[in-house]
Design a protein around this motif. Sequence first.
Motif, PDB file in Angstrom:
ATOM      1  N   UNK A 108      20.795 -24.955   8.666  1.00 55.36           N
ATOM      2  CA  UNK A 108      20.740 -24.692   7.228  1.00 55.36           C
ATOM      3  C   UNK A 108      19.343 -24.280   6.781  1.00 55.36           C
ATOM      4  N   UNK A 109      18.328 -24.908   7.359  1.00 54.63           N
ATOM      5  CA  UNK A 109      16.947 -24.557   7.000  1.00 54.63           C
ATOM      6  C   UNK A 109      16.601 -23.145   7.439  1.00 54.63           C
ATOM      7  N   UNK A 110      17.231 -22.659   8.497  1.00 54.64           N
ATOM      8  CA  UNK A 110      16.954 -21.317   8.997  1.00 54.64           C
ATOM      9  C   UNK A 110      17.598 -20.231   8.144  1.00 54.64           C
ATOM     10  N   UNK A 111      18.629 -20.573   7.373  1.00 56.44           N
ATOM     11  CA  UNK A 111      19.318 -19.599   6.538  1.00 56.44           C
ATOM     12  C   UNK A 111      18.501 -19.283   5.290  1.00 56.44           C
ATOM     13  N   UNK A 112      18.592 -18.048   4.792  1.00 61.38           N
ATOM     14  CA  UNK A 112      17.917 -17.730   3.527  1.00 61.38           C
ATOM     15  C   UNK A 112      18.631 -18.425   2.368  1.00 61.38           C
ATOM     16  N   UNK A 113      17.954 -18.527   1.240  1.00 60.86           N
ATOM     17  CA  UNK A 113      18.546 -19.171   0.073  1.00 60.86           C
ATOM     18  C   UNK A 113      19.756 -18.395  -0.445  1.00 60.86           C
ATOM     19  N   UNK A 114      19.754 -17.071  -0.261  1.00 60.14           N
ATOM     20  CA  UNK A 114      20.881 -16.242  -0.667  1.00 60.14           C
ATOM     21  C   UNK A 114      20.956 -15.039   0.262  1.00 60.14           C
ATOM     22  N   UNK A 115      22.099 -14.382   0.260  1.00 58.96           N
ATOM     23  CA  UNK A 115      22.332 -13.218   1.107  1.00 58.96           C
ATOM     24  C   UNK A 115      21.954 -11.972   0.304  1.00 58.96           C
ATOM     25  N   UNK A 116      20.758 -11.463   0.528  1.00 56.08           N
ATOM     26  CA  UNK A 116      20.254 -10.331  -0.242  1.00 56.08           C
ATOM     27  C   UNK A 116      21.127  -9.092  -0.060  1.00 56.08           C
ATOM     28  N   UNK A 117      21.647  -8.877   1.134  1.00 57.07           N
ATOM     29  CA  UNK A 117      22.496  -7.712   1.379  1.00 57.07           C
ATOM     30  C   UNK A 117      23.787  -7.808   0.567  1.00 57.07           C
ATOM     31  N   UNK A 118      24.358  -9.006   0.499  1.00 52.96           N
ATOM     32  CA  UNK A 118      25.598  -9.207  -0.262  1.00 52.96           C
ATOM     33  C   UNK A 118      25.344  -9.030  -1.759  1.00 52.96           C
ATOM     34  N   UNK A 119      24.207  -9.501  -2.237  1.00 57.01           N
ATOM     35  CA  UNK A 119      23.857  -9.337  -3.652  1.00 57.01           C
ATOM     36  C   UNK A 119      23.725  -7.856  -3.976  1.00 57.01           C
ATOM     37  N   UNK A 120      23.071  -7.096  -3.115  1.00 55.74           N
ATOM     38  CA  UNK A 120      22.922  -5.655  -3.336  1.00 55.74           C
ATOM     39  C   UNK A 120      24.285  -4.962  -3.331  1.00 55.74           C
ATOM     40  N   UNK A 121      25.162  -5.371  -2.415  1.00 54.92           N
ATOM     41  CA  UNK A 121      26.506  -4.807  -2.341  1.00 54.92           C
ATOM     42  C   UNK A 121      27.281  -5.068  -3.634  1.00 54.92           C
TER      43      UNK A 121
END
Length: 89
Positions: free
Chosen positions: A47-60
């Motif tokens: 979980x710590x390795x994951x980003x806070x949000x999925x920037x690619x999904x937000x852009x999509x």
Amino acid sequence: MKITGASTPSITIAPQAGGPVAAPAAAPVAASEALESSVLQPAQSALKALPDFDAARVAELRDALQKGELPFDAGRLAGLIQRFHGSQG
């Protein structure tokens, strides 16, 4: 038959010479915490390795909104926000 606290025997543990007496319940709690820690450690690391949000999904999603491919009802969103937060001002 009625059971009352008065009939419960009292137990007194006197400290032995050379140090304090450890509480008997302390060992199981510490053991379960250690087990929990070792079991959850890989998940916490992942979980710590994951980003806070999925920037690619937000852009999509942003692109889909701009193109009108994703329906958006601002009034409904406002109502849901108001319902979630109540009448707090």
